[in-house]
Design an enzyme around this catalytic site. Structure first.
Site, PDB file in Angstrom:
ATOM      1  N   LYS A 201       1.156  -1.286  -0.545  1.00 36.43           N
ATOM      2  CA  LYS A 201       0.146   0.058   0.129  1.00 36.43           C
ATOM      3  C   LYS A 201       0.804   0.848   0.132  1.00 36.43           C
ATOM      4  O   LYS A 201       0.315   2.333  -0.670  1.00 36.43           O
ATOM      5  CB  LYS A 201      -1.157   0.065   1.494  1.00 36.43           C
ATOM      6  CG  LYS A 201      -1.787  -1.100   0.815  1.00 36.43           C
ATOM      7  CD  LYS A 201      -2.921  -0.662   2.159  1.00 36.43           C
ATOM      8  CE  LYS A 201      -3.814  -2.221   2.069  1.00 36.43           C
ATOM      9  NZ  LYS A 201      -4.906  -1.732   3.281  1.00 36.43           N
ATOM     10  N   LYS A 303      -6.539  -9.575  -5.657  1.00 38.67           N
ATOM     11  CA  LYS A 303      -7.864  -9.718  -4.911  1.00 38.67           C
ATOM     12  C   LYS A 303      -9.010  -8.331  -5.575  1.00 38.67           C
ATOM     13  O   LYS A 303      -8.294  -7.198  -5.549  1.00 38.67           O
ATOM     14  CB  LYS A 303      -7.779  -9.849  -3.386  1.00 38.67           C
ATOM     15  CG  LYS A 303      -7.651  -8.825  -2.593  1.00 38.67           C
ATOM     16  CD  LYS A 303      -7.826 -10.013  -1.338  1.00 38.67           C
ATOM     17  CE  LYS A 303      -7.657  -8.604  -0.339  1.00 38.67           C
ATOM     18  NZ  LYS A 303      -9.695  -8.890  -0.058  1.00 38.67           N
ATOM     19  N   LYS A 306     -12.152  -2.582  -2.371  1.00 38.33           N
ATOM     20  CA  LYS A 306     -13.333  -1.320  -2.041  1.00 38.33           C
ATOM     21  C   LYS A 306     -13.095  -0.859  -2.990  1.00 38.33           C
ATOM     22  O   LYS A 306     -12.630  -0.073  -2.960  1.00 38.33           O
ATOM     23  CB  LYS A 306     -14.084  -1.389  -0.554  1.00 38.33           C
ATOM     24  CG  LYS A 306     -14.736  -2.702  -0.564  1.00 38.33           C
ATOM     25  CD  LYS A 306     -15.754  -2.000   0.612  1.00 38.33           C
ATOM     26  CE  LYS A 306     -14.988  -2.235   2.102  1.00 38.33           C
ATOM     27  NZ  LYS A 306     -14.392  -3.284   2.719  1.00 38.33           N
TER      28      LYS A 306
END
Length: 312
Positions: A201, A303, A306
């Site tokens: 991230k 994967k 959201k």
């Protein structure tokens, strides 16, 4: 008076524990004694027959409680991956007590330990909306509040029964943040530096300089969520495997550092509490979404998330 004394003597001599009869007893007294002995024998035989015919008393089983905890962030809209990989599995476990497909941290099929025949297992289910995890990145307060309540409503709409499972919002329980700080102070920094999800991230955000400390300590808050409720079963997705391993490491370190030795036992005794370890070591259940991982519509190698507009 003679009659009373005679009957008392008969009663004494007719007891099973006395095998003699005084010679001073008259023949009439002996007859009374024989009759009384037969009467006691008949009563004893009747009691034995009644006991033999009566069913054995039911065995009182010990109740063993297992606590299950899991949660989903409220950011964006709940997508297919959330439903198949989490909520659908929660509903199945709530109703049956089993997950269709799950493995342990070693990659082997998850199997429950066989319980003793005198033990009855009950499950306590805790499913939360983890809104504190969502603020590791900037959020609009009004939108976050709305999506948090919407996520809780979707839990119920998808089949989570509030009479069988506890549904709550993470930030509504202040102990989550309080315990997270205590665990922050007891966890080595190099443990967090190994977390792959943080590195990924941070890389997407163009380096560590543009991400908050909350993203770095995210796994500590997740550990606090689990340990606060003494959960011994934690169903999560594949991407949370490393975070579950960290939570187990934190339990071992904390219990080993602070919950052993004479001083700890003395403090517990003074406080009137058992001197058990402070935290339960959770068992990870890596839940498979219907046997397959639901991949992103934007990047087929990762994967579904959201945070990706096309996925959320």
């Amino acid at each position: 008076m003679k009659v009373s004394f005679t009957m008392m003597t008969v009663g004494l001599c007719s007891r099973p524990c006395l095998s003699f009869a005084p010679t001073i007893l008259s023949s009439m007294t002996r007859q009374y004694g024989i009759a009384s002995t037969r009467l006691f024998a008949d009563v004893a035989a009747t009691e034995e027959a009644t006991t033999a015919s009566a069913p054995p008393p039911p065995i009182k089983k010990k109740i063993r409680t297992r606590r299950i905890l899991s949660g989903v962030q409220p950011t964006g809209s709940l997508h297919l991956g959330n439903y198949l990989g989490a909520i659908k599995q929660w509903v199945e476990f709530q109703d049956t007590g089993k997950f269709a497909a799950a493995e342990n941290l070693d990659g082997e099929e998850f199997k429950e330990e066989e319980e003793k025949s005198d033990a009855e297992v009950t499950n306590e289910n805790f499913f939360c909306v983890v809104d504190l995890h969502a603020i590791t990145v900037p959020q609009d307060p009004s939108e976050l509040e709305e999506s948090t309540l919407a996520s809780a409503a979707l839990y119920i709409a998808a089949g989570i029964d509030p009479t069988k499972s506890k549904v709550f919002v993470q930030s509504h329980v202040s102990a989550h943040a309080e315990l997270a700080w205590l665990l922050n102070c007891a966890t080595p920094m190099n443990w967090l530096e190994r977390m792959i999800q943080y590195k990924d991230k941070a890389k997407k955000a163009s380096g560590t300089e543009s991400v908050g400390v909350g993203l770095f300590t995210y796994p500590i808050l997740m550990a606090a969520d689990i340990l606060l409720y003494q959960a011994d079963r934690v169903p999560v997705g594949e991407d949370q495997r490393q975070h579950l391993e960290l939570a187990r490491d934190i339990v071992r370190r904390f219990n080993g550092e602070y919950c052993k030795g004479g001083p700890y036992k003395k403090r517990c005794k003074k406080a009137g509490i058992p001197s058990f370890p402070a935290f339960t070591e959770p068992e990870a259940m890596i839940v498979k979404a219907g046997g397959a991982r639901v991949m992103s519509l934007v990047d087929g190698t990762s994967k579904m998330s959201k945070s990706d507009p096309a996925d959320g």
